[in-house]
Design a protein around this motif. Structure first.
Motif, mmCIF file in Angstrom:
data_model
loop_
_atom_site.group_PDB
_atom_site.id
_atom_site.type_symbol
_atom_site.label_atom_id
_atom_site.label_comp_id
_atom_site.label_asym_id
_atom_site.label_seq_id
_atom_site.Cartn_x
_atom_site.Cartn_y
_atom_site.Cartn_z
ATOM 1 N N LEU A 14 4.695 -1.697 11.124
ATOM 2 C CA LEU A 14 5.052 -1.601 12.552
ATOM 3 C C LEU A 14 6.417 -0.934 12.704
ATOM 4 C CD1 LEU A 14 4.830 -2.325 15.589
ATOM 5 C CD2 LEU A 14 5.870 -4.541 15.021
ATOM 6 N N CYS A 15 7.411 -1.422 11.962
ATOM 7 C CA CYS A 15 8.761 -0.833 12.051
ATOM 8 C C CYS A 15 8.716 0.641 11.656
ATOM 9 C CB CYS A 15 9.733 -1.547 11.128
ATOM 10 S SG CYS A 15 10.019 -3.246 11.589
ATOM 11 N N LYS A 16 7.912 0.924 10.647
ATOM 12 C CA LYS A 16 7.864 2.304 10.149
ATOM 13 C C LYS A 16 7.253 3.263 11.178
ATOM 14 C CE LYS A 16 6.326 4.826 6.073
ATOM 15 N NZ LYS A 16 5.712 4.676 4.741
ATOM 16 N N TYR A 17 6.194 2.817 11.848
ATOM 17 C CA TYR A 17 5.443 3.761 12.684
ATOM 18 C C TYR A 17 5.643 3.624 14.192
ATOM 19 C CZ TYR A 17 3.318 5.208 8.356
ATOM 20 O OH TYR A 17 3.137 5.702 7.088
ATOM 21 N N LEU A 18 6.265 2.514 14.646
ATOM 22 C CA LEU A 18 6.548 2.439 16.079
ATOM 23 C C LEU A 18 7.911 3.097 16.336
ATOM 24 C CD1 LEU A 18 5.399 1.416 18.819
ATOM 25 C CD2 LEU A 18 6.989 -0.500 18.609
ATOM 26 N N THR A 19 7.900 4.414 16.349
ATOM 27 C CA THR A 19 9.133 5.149 16.626
ATOM 28 C C THR A 19 9.423 5.050 18.120
ATOM 29 O OG1 THR A 19 7.859 7.134 17.038
ATOM 30 C CG2 THR A 19 8.640 6.798 14.767
ATOM 31 N N PRO A 20 10.668 5.269 18.550
ATOM 32 C CA PRO A 20 10.964 5.249 19.990
ATOM 33 C C PRO A 20 10.057 6.206 20.767
ATOM 34 C CG PRO A 20 13.000 5.233 18.736
ATOM 35 C CD PRO A 20 11.895 5.421 17.735
ATOM 36 N N LYS A 74 -3.996 4.625 8.047
ATOM 37 C CA LYS A 74 -3.907 5.689 7.018
ATOM 38 C C LYS A 74 -3.113 5.182 5.807
ATOM 39 C CE LYS A 74 -3.703 9.907 5.310
ATOM 40 N NZ LYS A 74 -4.818 10.414 4.565
ATOM 41 N N GLU A 75 -1.981 4.562 6.075
ATOM 42 C CA GLU A 75 -1.149 4.108 4.947
ATOM 43 C C GLU A 75 -1.811 2.951 4.201
ATOM 44 O OE1 GLU A 75 3.041 4.093 5.165
ATOM 45 O OE2 GLU A 75 3.239 2.531 3.626
ATOM 46 N N TYR A 76 -2.417 2.007 4.935
ATOM 47 C CA TYR A 76 -2.991 0.833 4.256
ATOM 48 C C TYR A 76 -4.265 1.179 3.489
ATOM 49 C CZ TYR A 76 -4.446 -3.861 3.119
ATOM 50 O OH TYR A 76 -4.814 -4.980 2.410
ATOM 51 N N HIS A 77 -5.176 1.933 4.150
ATOM 52 C CA HIS A 77 -6.495 2.174 3.533
ATOM 53 C C HIS A 77 -6.652 3.597 2.985
ATOM 54 C CE1 HIS A 77 -8.250 -1.542 5.273
ATOM 55 N NE2 HIS A 77 -7.647 -1.236 6.392
ATOM 56 N N GLY A 78 -5.715 4.483 3.279
ATOM 57 C CA GLY A 78 -5.895 5.891 2.907
ATOM 58 C C GLY A 78 -7.029 6.531 3.690
ATOM 59 N N PHE A 79 -7.160 6.180 4.961
ATOM 60 C CA PHE A 79 -8.330 6.570 5.774
ATOM 61 C C PHE A 79 -7.846 7.316 7.014
ATOM 62 C CE2 PHE A 79 -11.672 5.440 8.926
ATOM 63 C CZ PHE A 79 -12.815 5.678 8.181
ATOM 64 N N ASP A 80 -8.484 8.481 7.269
ATOM 65 C CA ASP A 80 -8.042 9.366 8.355
ATOM 66 C C ASP A 80 -8.774 9.132 9.668
ATOM 67 O OD1 ASP A 80 -5.999 11.170 7.675
ATOM 68 O OD2 ASP A 80 -7.366 12.081 6.188
ATOM 69 N N ARG A 81 -8.173 9.597 10.736
ATOM 70 C CA ARG A 81 -8.746 9.515 12.091
ATOM 71 C C ARG A 81 -10.181 10.069 12.147
ATOM 72 N NH1 ARG A 81 -8.807 7.006 16.394
ATOM 73 N NH2 ARG A 81 -9.503 8.077 18.225
ATOM 74 N N ASN A 82 -10.462 11.119 11.336
ATOM 75 C CA ASN A 82 -11.791 11.755 11.414
ATOM 76 C C ASN A 82 -12.761 11.273 10.331
ATOM 77 O OD1 ASN A 82 -10.969 13.331 13.612
ATOM 78 N ND2 ASN A 82 -9.925 14.731 12.194
ATOM 79 N N ASP A 83 -12.333 10.346 9.495
ATOM 80 C CA ASP A 83 -13.216 9.840 8.438
ATOM 81 C C ASP A 83 -14.278 8.900 9.013
ATOM 82 O OD1 ASP A 83 -11.841 11.217 6.549
ATOM 83 O OD2 ASP A 83 -10.622 9.531 5.866
ATOM 84 N N PRO A 258 -5.745 -4.741 11.396
ATOM 85 C CA PRO A 258 -6.230 -3.446 10.884
ATOM 86 C C PRO A 258 -6.436 -3.409 9.377
ATOM 87 C CG PRO A 258 -3.967 -3.268 11.715
ATOM 88 C CD PRO A 258 -4.457 -4.619 12.105
ATOM 89 N N THR A 259 -5.840 -4.345 8.647
ATOM 90 C CA THR A 259 -6.058 -4.360 7.185
ATOM 91 C C THR A 259 -7.475 -4.776 6.829
ATOM 92 O OG1 THR A 259 -5.391 -6.669 6.887
ATOM 93 C CG2 THR A 259 -3.655 -5.005 6.727
ATOM 94 N N ASN A 260 -8.169 -5.408 7.772
ATOM 95 C CA ASN A 260 -9.507 -5.921 7.459
ATOM 96 C C ASN A 260 -10.648 -5.016 7.909
ATOM 97 O OD1 ASN A 260 -9.066 -8.341 6.045
ATOM 98 N ND2 ASN A 260 -8.323 -9.279 7.929
ATOM 99 N N ARG A 314 -7.561 -4.562 -2.243
ATOM 100 C CA ARG A 314 -6.632 -4.301 -1.136
ATOM 101 C C ARG A 314 -7.295 -3.370 -0.105
ATOM 102 N NH1 ARG A 314 -2.490 -1.007 0.280
ATOM 103 N NH2 ARG A 314 -0.667 -2.080 1.134
ATOM 104 N N ARG A 315 -8.033 -2.364 -0.602
ATOM 105 C CA ARG A 315 -8.687 -1.411 0.313
ATOM 106 C C ARG A 315 -9.934 -2.061 0.891
ATOM 107 N NH1 ARG A 315 -10.158 3.827 -3.141
ATOM 108 N NH2 ARG A 315 -11.203 2.294 -4.457
ATOM 109 N N ARG A 316 -10.187 -1.823 2.174
ATOM 110 C CA ARG A 316 -11.416 -2.356 2.760
ATOM 111 C C ARG A 316 -12.163 -1.333 3.603
ATOM 112 N NH1 ARG A 316 -9.061 -7.209 1.533
ATOM 113 N NH2 ARG A 316 -7.128 -7.538 2.650
ATOM 114 N N LEU A 317 -11.485 -0.257 3.991
ATOM 115 C CA LEU A 317 -12.058 0.715 4.918
ATOM 116 C C LEU A 317 -12.250 2.055 4.207
ATOM 117 C CD1 LEU A 317 -12.723 1.709 7.851
ATOM 118 C CD2 LEU A 317 -10.257 1.984 8.187
#
Ligand code: ADP
Ligand code: CIR
Length: 343
Positions: A14-20, A74-83, A258-260, A314-317
């Motif tokens: 959250l801290c990493k990706y919720l930019t101002p 993307k960071e947790y599962h290595g999964f893209d918007r279009n996958d 989202p991790t699940n 760890r990966r689920r998606l």
């Protein structure tokens, strides 16, 4: 609502990706159920030690708040918007002979999946009446299960503290008062609507209305991972004929965290690795190689006891259920070989 005051050493996604900038884009958005950005991020704002820090209130949250959820996914599962996600629950495709037939290392095996009902908000946004309705529908479905899966439902409301504590200690029941779930709104109206179904031997269990509306669980002593997977898939298939699950071709099974997403599956062993644990770098090199997570003996955010660890995929998606279990299996085989070499 103002941009949260994150400390400098905050490590959550959250801290990493919720930019101002992203915050400005999303701050006034709401899903059709009225779920807001503030609700989605409250767990990570209140719990600065979160690993992830966000929860979805409904299926639509993953679209409405996509500029925040997508990079986290993307960071947790290595999964893209279009996958696209693909499911495979066929045990015939799993290569997993017991990696510890003498029972020297693996104490127990557990595989669970999360499920939520179609056309129902997820736990963080659900209303009390909807939660009660979900409980009634799920329990109705469970009562039709036969054979090894037949069991009883035990609502939390009215359960004695002794029985509840014993079930938690023995790894069968979810904990009470988890601060991450609390800040996500998942503990509202507790304990109403929550409960546990299990068969006589407690090898098949269903948690109702915890983090997800259903957590379907197969577990037993020892390391026969395939037997545990077979029981789980039979249960999922039977329950699915009674309770329609929330699913998307992109994200697979929809879950509040989202991790699940995807398989919503966590396949774990409790395994004794006292020697390997003296060198956590070597231990982690193996778990990282096989995409595994190390947890403590009482589940997430707990510590190990007596050199026993909870090792899970760890990966689920973006991978199938068979692959998720295979990740765990392959890693466990290597962990056992490493532990043996140190004896
Ligand atoms: P979840 O797996 O549902 O995400 P937790 O990490 O909180 O949630 O674990 C839930 C419970 O399941 C905890 O009591 C944990 O110790 C227990 N558990 C997990 N894996 C195993 C296992 N392989 N054998 C026995 N108990 C397990
Ligand atoms: C956290 O962010 O730490 C909690 N909300 C739990 C996240 C889910 N767990 C995980 O990393 N698999």
């Amino acid at each position: 609502m103002n941009y949260p005051n994150f400390p400098k050493d905050c490590k959550s996604l959250l801290c990493k990706y919720l930019t101002p900038k992203i915050f400005e884009v999303l701050k006034d958005k709401k899903t059709p159920n009225g779920f807001t950005l503030q609700q989605a991020i409250n767990s990570g704002v209140k719990n600065i030690d979160s690993g992830i820090g966000v929860y979805a209130g409904d299926k639509e949250s993953y679209d409405v708040f996509a500029p925040l959820f997508d990079p986290i996914i993307k960071e947790y599962h290595g999964f893209d918007r279009n996958d696209m996600h693909k499911s495979n629950l066929n045990p015939d495709d799993l290569e997993a002979p017991n990696p510890d037939p003498k029972g020297e290392f693996i104490v127990s095996t557990r595989i669970r999946v999360g499920r939520n009902m179609n056309n129902m908000p997820l736990g963080p946004a659900i209303l009390k009446e909807q939660r009660d309705e979900a409980e009634a529908k799920v329990v109705d479905g469970l009562r039709t299960l036969k054979g090894e899966l037949a069991g009883d439902y035990y609502p939390l409301l009215g359960m004695s503290k002794e029985v509840q504590d014993e079930l938690i200690k023995d790894h069968f029941l979810f904990k009470e008062g988890d601060r991450f779930l609390d800040a996500a709104g998942l503990n509202r109206d507790w304990p109403a609507g929550r409960g546990i179904y299990h068969n006589k031997n407690k090898t098949f269990l269903v948690w109702v209305n915890e983090e997800d509306q259903l957590r379907i669980i197969s577990m037993q002593q020892g390391g026969d991972i395939k037997e545990v997977f077979i029981r789980l898939t039979q249960a999922i298939n039977s329950i699915e004929t009674k309770v329609p699950f929330s699913y998307s071709d992109h994200l697979g099974y929809i879950t509040s965290c989202p991790t699940n997403l995807g398989t919503a599956m966590r396949a774990s062993v409790h395994i004794a690795l006292p020697n390997l644990a003296k060198d956590m770098d070597a231990f982690k090199a193996i778990t990282d190689k096989h995409h595994l997570q190390i947890r403590g003996i009482h589940g997430e955010h707990s510590e190990s006891e007596g050199g026993i660890y909870d090792i899970s995929n760890r990966r689920r998606l973006g991978i199938t259920e068979v692959q998720a279990v295979q990740d765990m299996y392959d890693g466990v085989v290597e962990l056992i070989a490493a532990e043996k070499a140190l004896r």
